[in-house]
Design an enzyme around this catalytic site. Structure first.
Site, PDB file in Angstrom:
ATOM      1  N   SER A 142     -45.354 -38.086 -76.799  1.00  0.00           N
ATOM      2  CA  SER A 142     -46.608 -38.330 -77.506  1.00  0.00           C
ATOM      3  C   SER A 142     -47.767 -38.031 -76.578  1.00  0.00           C
ATOM      4  O   SER A 142     -47.589 -37.901 -75.356  1.00  0.00           O
ATOM      5  CB  SER A 142     -46.669 -39.802 -77.948  1.00  0.00           C
ATOM      6  OG  SER A 142     -47.957 -40.172 -78.389  1.00  0.00           O
ATOM      7  N   TYR A 155     -45.330 -48.981 -77.277  1.00  0.00           N
ATOM      8  CA  TYR A 155     -45.291 -47.572 -77.655  1.00  0.00           C
ATOM      9  C   TYR A 155     -45.510 -46.672 -76.442  1.00  0.00           C
ATOM     10  O   TYR A 155     -44.759 -45.706 -76.219  1.00  0.00           O
ATOM     11  CB  TYR A 155     -46.355 -47.302 -78.722  1.00  0.00           C
ATOM     12  CG  TYR A 155     -46.318 -45.908 -79.287  1.00  0.00           C
ATOM     13  CD1 TYR A 155     -45.347 -45.555 -80.222  1.00  0.00           C
ATOM     14  CD2 TYR A 155     -47.246 -44.943 -78.898  1.00  0.00           C
ATOM     15  CE1 TYR A 155     -45.297 -44.270 -80.755  1.00  0.00           C
ATOM     16  CE2 TYR A 155     -47.204 -43.666 -79.423  1.00  0.00           C
ATOM     17  CZ  TYR A 155     -46.236 -43.335 -80.351  1.00  0.00           C
ATOM     18  OH  TYR A 155     -46.189 -42.066 -80.866  1.00  0.00           O
TER      19      TYR A 155
END
Length: 282
Positions: A142, A155
């Site tokens: 990401s 995350y």
């Protein structure tokens, strides 16, 4: 170079978002597909659309956090197709909060899917990729595998972990001379349902979701998740076919990568300021 045509490609999290579009773009480029997800209706729709494009498709419901299930799935895919060339470890979830506010369950859920799901998929399929003589591991990290961001500790931890794991894997395979390429993907703001799914999961778990949380979620979707997933999938597969070890998806990912490299000490301050403005603070 890593051609897609004629290859057997495995895509996890193929029921929606980037995973679905990876499956469809792979189908357009002539790959044979093994698709998995925990969302069986979404997976079925992805498979139908890929078959309409002429692809051979095998589907299975697989929870990537379940090591034994992933190992059994890898064996079944290899037996069905006779070979496996590429694995796209894409399945992932958002979730978590600050370190003070996150629960252990938040960390367990996000890390088990986002990080260990990638480790499981890589380790289970890697022997088959080596045996193919022309393999490729594609692990989806990401923008938050480049830049740490407050309020997203679980995350960010998972996505930095995917980056480190993938870069270490590439070094190992280069040293060993195995015929397997390795790419880590860093998408920026792609228009998927990952943020919405995280909010719905929080509600389902009985967590308090305020009106301010809902408003912040809407701003996040409207202002930050802007790239169509179809475009993201094309960028990823162009990068795979070009043999790029690092694939940045979107100008936001490229800008963040540059910012972190240029001002590593300052960027957390800038990120915190931007977060306060985005949340409606001073």
């Amino acid at each position: 170079m890593s051609s897609v045509r004629g290859k057997v490609a495995v895509v996890t999290g193929a029921g929606s978002g980037i995973g679905r579009q990876l499956a469809l773009e792979l189908a357009k480029r002539g790959a044979r597909l093994a698709l998995s997800d925990v969302d069986e209706p979404g997976l079925g729709e992805s498979a139908d659309r890929a078959r309409a494009l002429g692809a051979e498709v095998r589907t299975a419901r697989v929870d990537v956090s379940d090591r034994a299930a992933v190992e059994a799935y890898a064996a079944a895919v290899a037996e069905h197709f006779g070979v496996v060339h590429q694995v796209y470890n894409n399945a992932g979830v958002a979730g978590g909060s600050t370190v003070l506010d996150s629960t252990w369950a938040d960390y367990d859920r996000v890390l088990s899917i986002n990080l260990f799901g990638v480790v499981h998929g890589t380790k289970a399929f890697l022997p088959h990729l080596v045996a193919s003589g022309d393999g490729h591991v594609v692990n989806v990290s990401s923008l938050n595998g480049i830049m740490g961001q407050g309020g997203m500790t679980a995350y960010c931890t998972s996505k930095f972990g995917v980056r480190g794991f993938t870069e270490s894997l590439r070094a190992e395979l280069l040293a060993a001379g195995h015929p397997v390429q390795v790419s880590v993907v860093h998408p920026g703001g792609v228009r998927t349902n990952i943020a919405t799914a995280a909010l719905e999961h929080a509600k389902a778990q009985g967590q308090q979701v305020t009106a301010a949380d809902e408003a912040r979620h809407r701003r996040y979707n409207e202002q930050l998740l802007r790239m169509p997933p179809e475009q993201a999938a094309r960028i990823v597969l162009d990068g795979v076919e070009a043999g790029r070890p690092r694939i940045l998806v979107g100008n936001d990912a490229k800008a963040v990568d540059l910012l972190v490299r240029l001002v590593p000490r300052l960027y957390p301050v800038l990120v915190a300021r931007a977060e306060r403005r985005f949340s409606g603070g001073a």
